[in-house]
Design a protein around this motif. Sequence first.
Motif, PDB file in Angstrom:
ATOM      1  N   ILE A 193      28.837   0.298   4.468  1.00  0.00           N
ATOM      2  CA  ILE A 193      28.379   0.765   3.155  1.00  0.00           C
ATOM      3  C   ILE A 193      29.512   0.680   2.145  1.00  0.00           C
ATOM      4  O   ILE A 193      30.546   1.311   2.305  1.00  0.00           O
ATOM      5  N   ARG A 194      29.309  -0.112   1.102  1.00  0.00           N
ATOM      6  CA  ARG A 194      30.272  -0.203   0.004  1.00  0.00           C
ATOM      7  C   ARG A 194      29.662   0.298  -1.293  1.00  0.00           C
ATOM      8  O   ARG A 194      30.363   0.553  -2.256  1.00  0.00           O
ATOM      9  N   SER A 195      28.341   0.399  -1.337  1.00  0.00           N
ATOM     10  CA  SER A 195      27.626   0.916  -2.500  1.00  0.00           C
ATOM     11  C   SER A 195      26.337   1.539  -1.993  1.00  0.00           C
ATOM     12  O   SER A 195      25.758   1.074  -1.025  1.00  0.00           O
ATOM     13  N   MET A 196      25.898   2.592  -2.640  1.00  0.00           N
ATOM     14  CA  MET A 196      24.635   3.237  -2.266  1.00  0.00           C
ATOM     15  C   MET A 196      23.482   2.755  -3.141  1.00  0.00           C
ATOM     16  O   MET A 196      22.353   3.201  -2.968  1.00  0.00           O
ATOM     17  N   GLU A 197      23.737   1.837  -4.081  1.00  0.00           N
ATOM     18  CA  GLU A 197      22.706   1.431  -5.030  1.00  0.00           C
ATOM     19  C   GLU A 197      22.322  -0.041  -4.951  1.00  0.00           C
ATOM     20  O   GLU A 197      21.153  -0.377  -5.070  1.00  0.00           O
ATOM     21  N   THR A 198      23.279  -0.920  -4.806  1.00  0.00           N
ATOM     22  CA  THR A 198      22.992  -2.347  -4.767  1.00  0.00           C
ATOM     23  C   THR A 198      24.053  -3.056  -3.937  1.00  0.00           C
ATOM     24  O   THR A 198      25.080  -2.472  -3.607  1.00  0.00           O
ATOM     25  N   ALA A 199      23.795  -4.297  -3.594  1.00  0.00           N
ATOM     26  CA  ALA A 199      24.754  -5.071  -2.814  1.00  0.00           C
ATOM     27  C   ALA A 199      26.089  -5.137  -3.552  1.00  0.00           C
ATOM     28  O   ALA A 199      26.135  -5.233  -4.777  1.00  0.00           O
ATOM     29  N   PHE A 200      27.168  -5.072  -2.792  1.00  0.00           N
ATOM     30  CA  PHE A 200      28.511  -5.113  -3.362  1.00  0.00           C
ATOM     31  C   PHE A 200      29.111  -6.486  -3.068  1.00  0.00           C
ATOM     32  O   PHE A 200      29.180  -6.899  -1.914  1.00  0.00           O
ATOM     33  N   GLU A 201      29.518  -7.207  -4.105  1.00  0.00           N
ATOM     34  CA  GLU A 201      30.104  -8.529  -3.938  1.00  0.00           C
ATOM     35  C   GLU A 201      31.607  -8.489  -4.178  1.00  0.00           C
ATOM     36  O   GLU A 201      32.064  -7.941  -5.168  1.00  0.00           O
ATOM     37  N   HIS A 202      32.344  -9.106  -3.261  1.00  0.00           N
ATOM     38  CA  HIS A 202      33.790  -9.289  -3.437  1.00  0.00           C
ATOM     39  C   HIS A 202      34.033 -10.786  -3.541  1.00  0.00           C
ATOM     40  O   HIS A 202      33.714 -11.538  -2.619  1.00  0.00           O
TER      41      HIS A 202
ATOM     42  N   LEU B  89      17.361   0.823   0.560  1.00  0.00           N
ATOM     43  CA  LEU B  89      17.343  -0.316   1.465  1.00  0.00           C
ATOM     44  C   LEU B  89      17.494  -1.574   0.618  1.00  0.00           C
ATOM     45  O   LEU B  89      16.772  -1.769  -0.349  1.00  0.00           O
ATOM     46  N   THR B  90      18.450  -2.416   0.950  1.00  0.00           N
ATOM     47  CA  THR B  90      18.694  -3.636   0.192  1.00  0.00           C
ATOM     48  C   THR B  90      18.595  -4.839   1.109  1.00  0.00           C
ATOM     49  O   THR B  90      19.086  -4.815   2.231  1.00  0.00           O
ATOM     50  N   VAL B  91      17.935  -5.875   0.604  1.00  0.00           N
ATOM     51  CA  VAL B  91      17.837  -7.134   1.331  1.00  0.00           C
ATOM     52  C   VAL B  91      18.319  -8.261   0.430  1.00  0.00           C
ATOM     53  O   VAL B  91      18.252  -8.163  -0.796  1.00  0.00           O
ATOM     54  N   ALA B  92      18.818  -9.309   1.047  1.00  0.00           N
ATOM     55  CA  ALA B  92      19.190 -10.510   0.316  1.00  0.00           C
ATOM     56  C   ALA B  92      18.084 -11.533   0.554  1.00  0.00           C
ATOM     57  O   ALA B  92      17.836 -11.944   1.688  1.00  0.00           O
ATOM     58  N   HIS B  93      17.378 -11.920  -0.494  1.00  0.00           N
ATOM     59  CA  HIS B  93      16.312 -12.909  -0.400  1.00  0.00           C
ATOM     60  C   HIS B  93      16.938 -14.289  -0.580  1.00  0.00           C
ATOM     61  O   HIS B  93      17.444 -14.608  -1.655  1.00  0.00           O
ATOM     62  N   LEU B  94      16.926 -15.090   0.480  1.00  0.00           N
ATOM     63  CA  LEU B  94      17.523 -16.423   0.467  1.00  0.00           C
ATOM     64  C   LEU B  94      16.422 -17.476   0.515  1.00  0.00           C
ATOM     65  O   LEU B  94      15.374 -17.254   1.139  1.00  0.00           O
ATOM     66  N   ASP B  95      16.652 -18.620  -0.121  1.00  0.00           N
ATOM     67  CA  ASP B  95      15.666 -19.697  -0.054  1.00  0.00           C
ATOM     68  C   ASP B  95      15.857 -20.500   1.229  1.00  0.00           C
ATOM     69  O   ASP B  95      16.703 -20.167   2.069  1.00  0.00           O
ATOM     70  N   ASP B  96      15.091 -21.576   1.399  1.00  0.00           N
ATOM     71  CA  ASP B  96      15.156 -22.351   2.637  1.00  0.00           C
ATOM     72  C   ASP B  96      16.469 -23.120   2.801  1.00  0.00           C
ATOM     73  O   ASP B  96      16.762 -23.615   3.880  1.00  0.00           O
ATOM     74  N   LYS B  97      17.284 -23.182   1.747  1.00  0.00           N
ATOM     75  CA  LYS B  97      18.607 -23.810   1.842  1.00  0.00           C
ATOM     76  C   LYS B  97      19.718 -22.764   1.946  1.00  0.00           C
ATOM     77  O   LYS B  97      20.882 -23.061   1.769  1.00  0.00           O
ATOM     78  N   MET B  98      19.298 -21.529   2.216  1.00  0.00           N
ATOM     79  CA  MET B  98      20.211 -20.397   2.384  1.00  0.00           C
ATOM     80  C   MET B  98      20.968 -20.047   1.109  1.00  0.00           C
ATOM     81  O   MET B  98      22.076 -19.527   1.153  1.00  0.00           O
ATOM     82  N   GLN B  99      20.359 -20.326  -0.042  1.00  0.00           N
ATOM     83  CA  GLN B  99      20.938 -19.952  -1.327  1.00  0.00           C
ATOM     84  C   GLN B  99      20.300 -18.640  -1.783  1.00  0.00           C
ATOM     85  O   GLN B  99      19.094 -18.427  -1.594  1.00  0.00           O
ATOM     86  N   LEU B 100      21.077 -17.790  -2.397  1.00  0.00           N
ATOM     87  CA  LEU B 100      20.586 -16.486  -2.854  1.00  0.00           C
ATOM     88  C   LEU B 100      19.544 -16.654  -3.948  1.00  0.00           C
ATOM     89  O   LEU B 100      19.768 -17.346  -4.940  1.00  0.00           O
ATOM     90  N   VAL B 101      18.387 -16.024  -3.757  1.00  0.00           N
ATOM     91  CA  VAL B 101      17.368 -15.951  -4.799  1.00  0.00           C
ATOM     92  C   VAL B 101      17.574 -14.673  -5.584  1.00  0.00           C
ATOM     93  O   VAL B 101      17.662 -14.691  -6.812  1.00  0.00           O
ATOM     94  N   GLN B 102      17.661 -13.546  -4.858  1.00  0.00           N
ATOM     95  CA  GLN B 102      17.896 -12.258  -5.493  1.00  0.00           C
ATOM     96  C   GLN B 102      18.171 -11.194  -4.437  1.00  0.00           C
ATOM     97  O   GLN B 102      17.858 -11.373  -3.271  1.00  0.00           O
ATOM     98  N   TYR B 103      18.772 -10.095  -4.880  1.00  0.00           N
ATOM     99  CA  TYR B 103      18.872  -8.900  -4.057  1.00  0.00           C
ATOM    100  C   TYR B 103      17.703  -8.016  -4.430  1.00  0.00           C
ATOM    101  O   TYR B 103      17.357  -7.889  -5.597  1.00  0.00           O
ATOM    102  N   VAL B 104      17.107  -7.406  -3.430  1.00  0.00           N
ATOM    103  CA  VAL B 104      15.998  -6.476  -3.668  1.00  0.00           C
ATOM    104  C   VAL B 104      16.383  -5.142  -3.037  1.00  0.00           C
ATOM    105  O   VAL B 104      16.722  -5.090  -1.859  1.00  0.00           O
ATOM    106  N   SER B 105      16.374  -4.099  -3.844  1.00  0.00           N
ATOM    107  CA  SER B 105      16.673  -2.749  -3.345  1.00  0.00           C
ATOM    108  C   SER B 105      15.462  -1.869  -3.567  1.00  0.00           C
ATOM    109  O   SER B 105      14.858  -1.873  -4.626  1.00  0.00           O
ATOM    110  N   PHE B 106      15.091  -1.104  -2.540  1.00  0.00           N
ATOM    111  CA  PHE B 106      14.001  -0.170  -2.672  1.00  0.00           C
ATOM    112  C   PHE B 106      14.402   1.177  -2.127  1.00  0.00           C
ATOM    113  O   PHE B 106      15.259   1.337  -1.398  1.00  0.00           O
TER     114      PHE B 106
END
Length: 74
Positions: free
Chosen positions: A27-36, A57-74
């Motif tokens: 855990i580096r953030s309680m709200e959204t994904a933390f990028e370094h 709960l946060t997920v990283a939505h990746l496309d079929d080429k493993m590129q980030l589409v978006q982070y989704v937090s609920f």
Amino acid sequence: DKTKENKRIYNWVDRVGNKTVYVGHDIRSMETAFEHHNADGGKVVFIDTGCSKSGCLTVAHLDDKMQLVQYVSF
């Protein structure tokens, strides 16, 4: 070290080169994904946002080429 205490080290995040690494269970953030971002254009993304500790709960939505589409937090 010999203290038998768990210690987290993060000096490895600057050595991933020009890649993206996704990390859970740290855990580096309680709200959204933390990028370094590193000097080589790479990044490490910590996606554990503490769902079991009153965070969201946060997920990283990746496309079929493993590129980030978006982070989704609920």
